[in-house]
Design a protein around this motif. Structure first.
Motif, PDB file in Angstrom:
ATOM      1  N   ILE A  36      -2.305 -10.446  -1.954  1.00 13.42           N
ATOM      2  CA  ILE A  36      -2.269 -11.392  -0.831  1.00 13.42           C
ATOM      3  C   ILE A  36      -0.907 -11.350  -0.152  1.00 13.42           C
ATOM      4  CG2 ILE A  36      -2.230 -13.865  -0.264  1.00 13.42           C
ATOM      5  CD1 ILE A  36      -4.497 -14.176  -2.390  1.00 13.42           C
ATOM      6  N   VAL A  37       0.152 -11.399  -0.949  1.00 16.50           N
ATOM      7  CA  VAL A  37       1.505 -11.371  -0.377  1.00 16.50           C
ATOM      8  C   VAL A  37       1.752 -10.047   0.344  1.00 16.50           C
ATOM      9  CG1 VAL A  37       3.981 -11.396  -0.910  1.00 16.50           C
ATOM     10  CG2 VAL A  37       2.458 -13.070  -1.975  1.00 16.50           C
ATOM     11  N   GLN A  38       1.340  -8.954  -0.268  1.00 13.28           N
ATOM     12  CA  GLN A  38       1.530  -7.643   0.366  1.00 13.28           C
ATOM     13  C   GLN A  38       0.780  -7.580   1.709  1.00 13.28           C
ATOM     14  OE1 GLN A  38       0.100  -4.264  -1.876  1.00 13.28           O
ATOM     15  NE2 GLN A  38       1.432  -2.873  -0.757  1.00 13.28           N
ATOM     16  N   ASP A  39      -0.475  -8.018   1.727  1.00 13.82           N
ATOM     17  CA  ASP A  39      -1.245  -8.018   2.973  1.00 13.82           C
ATOM     18  C   ASP A  39      -0.617  -8.946   4.011  1.00 13.82           C
ATOM     19  OD1 ASP A  39      -2.991  -6.220   1.814  1.00 13.82           O
ATOM     20  OD2 ASP A  39      -4.540  -7.725   1.367  1.00 13.82           O
ATOM     21  N   ALA A  40      -0.138 -10.092   3.538  1.00 11.97           N
ATOM     22  CA  ALA A  40       0.509 -11.043   4.459  1.00 11.97           C
ATOM     23  C   ALA A  40       1.777 -10.436   5.063  1.00 11.97           C
ATOM     24  CB  ALA A  40       0.837 -12.343   3.727  1.00 11.97           C
ATOM     25  N   LEU A  41       2.549  -9.740   4.248  1.00 12.04           N
ATOM     26  CA  LEU A  41       3.788  -9.136   4.756  1.00 12.04           C
ATOM     27  C   LEU A  41       3.496  -7.987   5.724  1.00 12.04           C
ATOM     28  CD1 LEU A  41       6.049  -9.282   1.582  1.00 12.04           C
ATOM     29  CD2 LEU A  41       6.183 -10.710   3.643  1.00 12.04           C
ATOM     30  N   ILE A  42       2.413  -7.272   5.500  1.00  8.85           N
ATOM     31  CA  ILE A  42       2.015  -6.230   6.453  1.00  8.85           C
ATOM     32  C   ILE A  42       1.657  -6.867   7.793  1.00  8.85           C
ATOM     33  CG2 ILE A  42       0.206  -4.530   6.998  1.00  8.85           C
ATOM     34  CD1 ILE A  42       0.219  -3.861   3.934  1.00  8.85           C
ATOM     35  N   ARG A  43       0.881  -7.952   7.751  1.00  8.49           N
ATOM     36  CA  ARG A  43       0.536  -8.666   8.989  1.00  8.49           C
ATOM     37  C   ARG A  43       1.798  -9.222   9.659  1.00  8.49           C
ATOM     38  NH1 ARG A  43      -4.798  -9.647  10.098  1.00  8.49           N
ATOM     39  NH2 ARG A  43      -6.210  -9.361   8.357  1.00  8.49           N
ATOM     40  N   ALA A  44       2.690  -9.757   8.852  1.00  2.00           N
ATOM     41  CA  ALA A  44       3.931 -10.323   9.400  1.00  2.00           C
ATOM     42  C   ALA A  44       4.766  -9.238  10.079  1.00  2.00           C
ATOM     43  CB  ALA A  44       4.730 -11.009   8.297  1.00  2.00           C
ATOM     44  N   TRP A  45       4.858  -8.079   9.447  1.00  2.00           N
ATOM     45  CA  TRP A  45       5.634  -6.980  10.032  1.00  2.00           C
ATOM     46  C   TRP A  45       5.068  -6.587  11.389  1.00  2.00           C
ATOM     47  CZ3 TRP A  45       9.936  -4.733  10.639  1.00  2.00           C
ATOM     48  CH2 TRP A  45      10.007  -3.462  11.207  1.00  2.00           C
ATOM     49  N   LYS A  46       3.745  -6.534  11.485  1.00  2.00           N
ATOM     50  CA  LYS A  46       3.099  -6.145  12.737  1.00  2.00           C
ATOM     51  C   LYS A  46       3.374  -7.147  13.857  1.00  2.00           C
ATOM     52  CE  LYS A  46      -0.619  -3.512  10.591  1.00  2.00           C
ATOM     53  NZ  LYS A  46      -2.059  -3.469  10.262  1.00  2.00           N
ATOM     54  N   LYS A  47       3.575  -8.401  13.506  1.00  2.00           N
ATOM     55  CA  LYS A  47       3.812  -9.458  14.506  1.00  2.00           C
ATOM     56  C   LYS A  47       5.270  -9.929  14.525  1.00  2.00           C
ATOM     57  CE  LYS A  47      -0.448 -10.011  15.889  1.00  2.00           C
ATOM     58  NZ  LYS A  47      -0.874  -9.840  17.248  1.00  2.00           N
ATOM     59  N   TRP A  48       6.124  -9.268  13.776  1.00  2.00           N
ATOM     60  CA  TRP A  48       7.511  -9.697  13.625  1.00  2.00           C
ATOM     61  C   TRP A  48       8.205  -9.864  14.976  1.00  2.00           C
ATOM     62  CZ3 TRP A  48       9.857 -12.100   9.957  1.00  2.00           C
ATOM     63  CH2 TRP A  48      11.242 -12.189   9.955  1.00  2.00           C
ATOM     64  N   VAL A  65       0.267 -16.230   4.432  1.00  2.00           N
ATOM     65  CA  VAL A  65      -0.212 -16.107   3.048  1.00  2.00           C
ATOM     66  C   VAL A  65      -1.465 -16.955   2.855  1.00  2.00           C
ATOM     67  CG1 VAL A  65       0.313 -16.705   0.633  1.00  2.00           C
ATOM     68  CG2 VAL A  65       1.980 -15.438   2.006  1.00  2.00           C
ATOM     69  N   ARG A  66      -1.456 -18.168   3.363  1.00  2.00           N
ATOM     70  CA  ARG A  66      -2.630 -19.046   3.226  1.00  2.00           C
ATOM     71  C   ARG A  66      -3.843 -18.428   3.898  1.00  2.00           C
ATOM     72  NH1 ARG A  66      -5.139 -23.876   5.367  1.00  2.00           N
ATOM     73  NH2 ARG A  66      -5.598 -25.276   3.632  1.00  2.00           N
ATOM     74  N   ARG A  67      -3.659 -17.893   5.089  1.00  2.00           N
ATOM     75  CA  ARG A  67      -4.770 -17.257   5.808  1.00  2.00           C
ATOM     76  C   ARG A  67      -5.270 -16.020   5.075  1.00  2.00           C
ATOM     77  NH1 ARG A  67      -2.212 -17.842  11.814  1.00  2.00           N
ATOM     78  NH2 ARG A  67      -2.629 -20.061  12.057  1.00  2.00           N
TER      79      ARG A  67
END
Length: 172
Positions: A36-48, A65-67
């Motif tokens: 979950i954290v890894q996927d969240a960080l990938i999404r975050a990087w894309k929208k950083w 992370v919640r999403r």
């Protein structure tokens, strides 16, 4: 781009442990929490690049992370979230409490009704303000404050009840 990647790297370094604890609290599974954290960080990087308020980075990451957690579970499982197990409380950071005190604390926190428990855990684990919790949970700040107050009152009543029982037991 180098500034963006450095900012992202610093955010990951600063918040990854908290993000993992929160994900673990949500799913009660270390491997799933890591995913979950890894996927969240990938999404975050894309929208950083879209972050407007760097002071809101932590709450933004917790929201992601919640999403991701909600995406990772089926609709049926979402309906069962109220039945989270005691393992979810293992995400609470280790303390210098004696084992029996730590176990009692975990049981007390688990006894808090779910609607009040999540804001309390976000405040305790994440150190979030009521305003930040309201953004993460998508409820108004007043509702967060009410839930936090009720959670604290729940715990206070539980502690007082335990103390009365202990005093009665000792007086026998």
């Amino acid at each position: 781009m180098p500034r963006e990647s450095e900012g992202f790297r610093l955010a990951v370094k600063a918040y990854s442990a908290d993000l993992y604890r929160y994900a673990y609290w949500l799913c009660s599974n270390s491997h799933q929490a890591e995913d979950i954290v890894q996927d969240a960080l990938i999404r975050a990087w894309k929208k950083w690049h879209s972050i407007e308020d760097v002071n809101a980075t932590k709450s933004w990451l917790f929201t992601i992370v919640r999403r991701e957690f909600l995406r990772s579970i089926s609709k049926n499982e979402r309906n069962k979230i109220e039945n989270w197990s005691d393992a979810a409380l293992n995400a609470i950071p280790d303390t210098t409490l004696k084992h029996e005190d730590e176990t009692a604390l975990r049981k007390m926190l688990l006894s808090v009704p779910v609607g009040m428990r999540e804001p309390l855990i976000l405040q305790v684990l994440g150190g979030f303000s009521s305003e930040e919790i309201s953004k993460i949970l998508k409820i108004n700040t007043g509702a967060v404050q009410t839930r936090l107050t009720r959670a604290r009152q729940w715990l206070k009543n539980l502690i007082e009840s335990d103390m009365k029982e202990e005093a009665q037991h000792e007086s026998r």
